[in-house]
Write a protein that holds these residues in place. Structure first.
Motif, PDB file in Angstrom:
ATOM      1  N   GLY A  78       0.781  -1.227   0.000  1.00 34.94           N
ATOM      2  CA  GLY A  78       0.000   0.000   0.000  1.00 34.94           C
ATOM      3  C   GLY A  78       0.811   1.274   0.000  1.00 34.94           C
ATOM      4  O   GLY A  78       0.300   2.312  -0.354  1.00 34.94           O
TER       5      GLY A  78
ATOM      6  N   GLY B  62       5.201   3.132  -4.063  1.00 35.54           N
ATOM      7  CA  GLY B  62       4.282   4.198  -4.467  1.00 35.54           C
ATOM      8  C   GLY B  62       5.063   5.479  -4.703  1.00 35.54           C
ATOM      9  O   GLY B  62       6.219   5.617  -4.300  1.00 35.54           O
TER      10      GLY B  62
ATOM     11  N   CYS C  19      -0.761  11.331  -5.465  1.00 35.53           N
ATOM     12  CA  CYS C  19      -0.261   9.986  -5.156  1.00 35.53           C
ATOM     13  C   CYS C  19      -0.355   9.120  -6.402  1.00 35.53           C
ATOM     14  O   CYS C  19      -1.297   9.225  -7.176  1.00 35.53           O
TER      15      CYS C  19
ATOM     16  N   ALA D  41       1.796   2.383  -6.406  1.00 30.17           N
ATOM     17  CA  ALA D  41       1.146   1.464  -5.470  1.00 30.17           C
ATOM     18  C   ALA D  41       0.728   2.152  -4.176  1.00 30.17           C
ATOM     19  O   ALA D  41       0.491   1.491  -3.185  1.00 30.17           O
TER      20      ALA D  41
ATOM     21  N   THR E 247      -1.690   3.148  -2.021  1.00 34.38           N
ATOM     22  CA  THR E 247      -3.118   2.975  -1.778  1.00 34.38           C
ATOM     23  C   THR E 247      -3.468   3.032  -0.300  1.00 34.38           C
ATOM     24  O   THR E 247      -4.637   2.960   0.044  1.00 34.38           O
ATOM     25  N   ASP E 248      -2.484   3.151   0.583  1.00 33.04           N
ATOM     26  CA  ASP E 248      -2.725   3.165   2.020  1.00 33.04           C
ATOM     27  C   ASP E 248      -3.471   4.433   2.428  1.00 33.04           C
ATOM     28  O   ASP E 248      -3.099   5.539   2.028  1.00 33.04           O
TER      29      ASP E 248
ATOM     30  N   LYS F 172      -2.317   8.428   2.103  1.00 32.82           N
ATOM     31  CA  LYS F 172      -3.100   9.349   1.264  1.00 32.82           C
ATOM     32  C   LYS F 172      -3.583  10.546   2.071  1.00 32.82           C
ATOM     33  O   LYS F 172      -3.561  11.680   1.611  1.00 32.82           O
TER      34      LYS F 172
END
Length: 147
Positions: free
Chosen positions: A109, A113, A132, A135, A137-138, A142
Motif C-alpha cells: 500500500g 508508491g 499519489c 502502489a 493505496t494506504d 493518502k
C-alpha cells in the motif's frame, strides 16, 4: 487461628491478563499507525530542502529549471542520496514538480508508491499540491499527503 492469604487467586490473575490483552489489542494497531506517520514525516522532511531550493531558484530566475538535469541548476552535483524511506527523487524540468518513490514504510500500500509534489506560483508564495501514484493505496499515507 486464621490462615493468611499469601498470593493472588486464579480469578484475580485472569482478570489482570484480560486487562493486559485488551490494552495490547488497542495499543498495537495505534503504534503501527504512528510508526507509519513518523516515516511519512521523514519523507516530507526529505522533500522540504528540495522545495526550498526550487522556490529560491524560481524567485531569482522567474521560472523553474528548464534543463533536463535540474540538480545542477539548483547548485547540486547530483540528486540527493536515497534514504530508508525514499528510494528515488526526480525534478521535472520546467514545471518544478518533485517525484519521490517511497520504500521501507509499510507493505503493501505504500512501498513503491510515488508522491508528486507540484508547485503553483502565486504573487507572494509558492504552494505545493501532492498527487499519489503507483502502489500508494494506504489510507494513512493518502491522508498524510492530502491526495
Amino acid at each position: 487461628m486464621k490462615k493468611l492469604q499469601k498470593g493472588f487467586t486464579l480469578i484475580e490473575l485472569m482478570i489482570v491478563v484480560a486487562i493486559i490483552g485488551i490494552l495490547a489489542a488497542v495499543a498495537i494497531p495505534q503504534y503501527q499507525d504512528y510508526t507509519v506517520k513518523a516515516k511519512l514525516s521523514k519523507v516530507m522532511s526529505y522533500a522540504k530542502p528540495i522545495q526550498t531550493a526550487l522556490a529560491l531558484f524560481n524567485q531569482e530566475q522567474g521560472s523553474f529549471p528548464t534543463v533536463a538535469d535540474a540538480w545542477t541548476s539548483l547548485g547540486l552535483s547530483a540528486s540527493p542520496s536515497a534514504s530508508t524511506e525514499v528510494s528515488a527523487v526526480s525534478v521535472i524540468a520546467s514545471t518544478g514538480a518533485i517525484t519521490l518513490t517511497l520504500t521501507g514504510i509499510k507493505n503493501p500500500g505504500v512501498d513503491t508508491g510515488t508522491v508528486t509534489m507540484t508547485p503553483t506560483v502565486g504573487s507572494t508564495s509558492i504552494s505545493w499540491a501532492n498527487t499519489c501514484g503507483g502502489a500508494l493505496t494506504d489510507a494513512i499515507a493518502k491522508k498524510y499527503f492530502g491526495c
